[in-house]
Scaffold this active site. Sequence first.
Site, PDB file in Angstrom:
ATOM      1  N   HIS A 184      17.387  32.549  27.056  1.00 14.95           N
ATOM      2  CA  HIS A 184      16.041  31.996  27.232  1.00 14.95           C
ATOM      3  C   HIS A 184      15.336  32.650  28.409  1.00 14.95           C
ATOM      4  O   HIS A 184      14.176  33.041  28.325  1.00 14.95           O
ATOM      5  CB  HIS A 184      16.131  30.475  27.448  1.00 14.95           C
ATOM      6  N   ASP A 190       9.899  26.790  28.571  1.00 14.36           N
ATOM      7  CA  ASP A 190      10.772  27.169  27.482  1.00 14.36           C
ATOM      8  C   ASP A 190      10.792  26.174  26.329  1.00 14.36           C
ATOM      9  O   ASP A 190      10.663  24.959  26.530  1.00 14.36           O
ATOM     10  CB  ASP A 190      12.193  27.238  28.073  1.00 14.36           C
TER      11      ASP A 190
HETATM   12  P1  AWU Z   1      21.184  36.155  22.635  1.00  9.41           P
HETATM   13  O1  AWU Z   1      19.938  35.449  22.169  1.00  9.41           O
HETATM   14  O2  AWU Z   1      21.575  37.351  21.880  1.00  9.41           O
HETATM   15  O3  AWU Z   1      22.438  35.215  22.537  1.00  9.41           O
HETATM   16  P2  AWU Z   1      22.930  33.991  23.448  1.00  9.41           P
HETATM   17  O4  AWU Z   1      23.306  34.438  24.793  1.00  9.41           O
HETATM   18  O5  AWU Z   1      23.965  33.310  22.667  1.00  9.41           O
HETATM   19  O6  AWU Z   1      21.610  33.118  23.533  1.00  9.41           O
HETATM   20  C1  AWU Z   1      18.952  31.953  22.010  1.00  9.41           C
HETATM   21  O7  AWU Z   1      19.819  32.024  23.132  1.00  9.41           O
HETATM   22  C2  AWU Z   1      19.662  32.464  20.797  1.00  9.41           C
HETATM   23  O8  AWU Z   1      18.793  32.684  19.698  1.00  9.41           O
HETATM   24  C3  AWU Z   1      20.677  31.437  20.512  1.00  9.41           C
HETATM   25  O9  AWU Z   1      21.248  31.618  19.228  1.00  9.41           O
HETATM   26  C4  AWU Z   1      21.721  31.471  21.593  1.00  9.41           C
HETATM   27  C5  AWU Z   1      21.213  31.872  23.008  1.00  9.41           C
HETATM   28  N1  AWU Z   1      23.669  40.236  27.189  1.00  9.41           N
HETATM   29  C6  AWU Z   1      23.926  41.311  28.014  1.00  9.41           C
HETATM   30  O10 AWU Z   1      23.011  41.977  28.492  1.00  9.41           O
HETATM   31  N2  AWU Z   1      25.231  41.630  28.268  1.00  9.41           N
HETATM   32  C7  AWU Z   1      26.267  40.916  27.737  1.00  9.41           C
HETATM   33  O11 AWU Z   1      27.428  41.270  28.001  1.00  9.41           O
HETATM   34  C8  AWU Z   1      25.979  39.817  26.885  1.00  9.41           C
HETATM   35  C9  AWU Z   1      24.661  39.491  26.623  1.00  9.41           C
HETATM   36  C10 AWU Z   1      22.254  39.886  26.960  1.00  9.41           C
HETATM   37  C11 AWU Z   1      21.766  40.403  25.609  1.00  9.41           C
HETATM   38  C12 AWU Z   1      20.691  39.374  25.255  1.00  9.41           C
HETATM   39  C13 AWU Z   1      21.206  38.090  25.907  1.00  9.41           C
HETATM   40  C14 AWU Z   1      21.923  37.201  24.911  1.00  9.41           C
HETATM   41  C15 AWU Z   1      17.682  32.703  22.302  1.00  9.41           C
HETATM   42  O12 AWU Z   1      22.646  32.342  21.101  1.00  9.41           O
HETATM   43  O13 AWU Z   1      21.214  41.710  25.727  1.00  9.41           O
HETATM   44  O14 AWU Z   1      19.458  39.731  25.826  1.00  9.41           O
HETATM   45  O15 AWU Z   1      22.119  38.469  26.912  1.00  9.41           O
HETATM   46  O16 AWU Z   1      20.954  36.509  24.174  1.00  9.41           O
END
Ligand code: AWU
Length: 451
Positions: free
Chosen positions: A19, A119
């Site tokens: 978020h 949010d």
């Molecule tokens: P992402 O939305 O992909 O997944 P979640 O962290 O699970 O976020 C909502 O937020 C989703 O739609 C939901 O389903 C819920 C949650 N990242 C990174 O940079 N490095 C890592 O090792 C792991 C993650 C970043 C990635 C992305 C974010 C994850 C909105 O799932 O690039 O931007 O973390 O957000």
Amino acid sequence: MASSSEAHLLVIPFPSHGHMLPLLDICRLLATRGSLSITIVITPGNLPILSPLLDASPTITPLVLPFPPTPALPPHAENTHQLPRHLFRHLLFAFSALLNPILPWCRTNPNPPVAILSDYFTSGWTLPLARALSVPRLCFSPLPAFFFSAVQHLWRLMPPRDDPNLVVRFPSLPGSPTFPLAHLSNLFRSYVEGDLVSEFLKDNFLSDAQSWGLVVNTFSELEGEYLDFLRAETRCGRVWAVGPLAAVAVKRRWGVTEKEELMAWLDNCEEGSVVYVCFGSQAMLSEAQAVAIAGALARSGVRFLWCVREGTVVPGGMDGRGKVVIGWAPQMELLRHAAVGWFLTHCGWNSVSEAISAGVAMLTWPMGADQFFVARLVEAAEVGLRVCEGAAAAPEVKELARALAATVGGGEREHKVRWKAAELRRVARDAVEEGGSSFMDLGRLIAELRK
Ligand code: AWU
């Protein structure tokens, strides 16, 4: 609302990476394109996430407030990243107590905010805050318009019984989509557990639809029918599609592990030959799931980059044709590398937006939340193929190995998916470029804020 010199926006991101990260991306755009002065409410534990943005944008300042104490959470917990899923609801509830210090801060501020941007689903309490200040509340959705449209009706569709084979239809949505109850049960639970927090969650959903405007991290070429539905359906009628923000996000990650080493490793891989595997910032794989993924990666023979959260039990001996990264990987940058052709993802909307913006094809494994809706969008756009589903499911090793091998083995179906992914990348990037649909919508939002 106010001239550009006075246009002060108060932004309140919910402390969850999925978020907060996209909301910070749009703050950067609002500050640079709209010359708005922006105050971002942040608690001390989350300040490192904000630091790169503060360094880059002089008109953005933090309002640092202590995280409201609550006995339901471990000490120092200020982000979902630090918690098991069953405690998220308590973080959400505790976070709403920030209303108490924010209200007097706004009232005594010499340049009070002209609007509040906060949010979706997590921060309905900012609607009464905005009303107390007689300013509009803008709701930011880091989730697709498809999901936002569906969830507005969820509470009216309460299933008669908790039967996982039951199919839930959304009759008022375009195409009347249906989903097995098993794919939605975690959402229904947020309405029916009958405790104070569940009522709070339901109120959040309902407050979002009563906001002055909705800002969605999507683009009309992908979700036009749902954006139109929201414009007709929500009382505010103002809906701006400003994404995919990943397509315009600059290096915004902090604390990444071994970035240079990972990029150097990818530099030695052929274009499109690597499968990137990551399940977001919240999902924690069980040992059975990790063993199945490890077995499939080894059996498939593909080159891979597998990012897992701290604490995940990963089998040894994985470093033959790939690398395992434990901790926080520079995902957005890795997906943009030409060597990465496919992404095994849980379908978090940010991950999918980043894959679309980078032209990376997807193997989808939706686990919960909005992810089944996101997977439906990915598969309807023909830029992904379903390989597993469910938060507790462990994929069948041979099946997953076959799907992985086909990504680089040149299957006709996989070739078409990769071609479609390259096509959609062009459409997504056109949307955010000057004159594009999202670029224009962001301009209209800025004009409203500066009125
Ligand atoms: P992402 O939305 O992909 O997944 P979640 O962290 O699970 O976020 C909502 O937020 C989703 O739609 C939901 O389903 C819920 C949650 N990242 C990174 O940079 N490095 C890592 O090792 C792991 C993650 C970043 C990635 C992305 C974010 C994850 C909105 O799932 O690039 O931007 O973390 O957000």
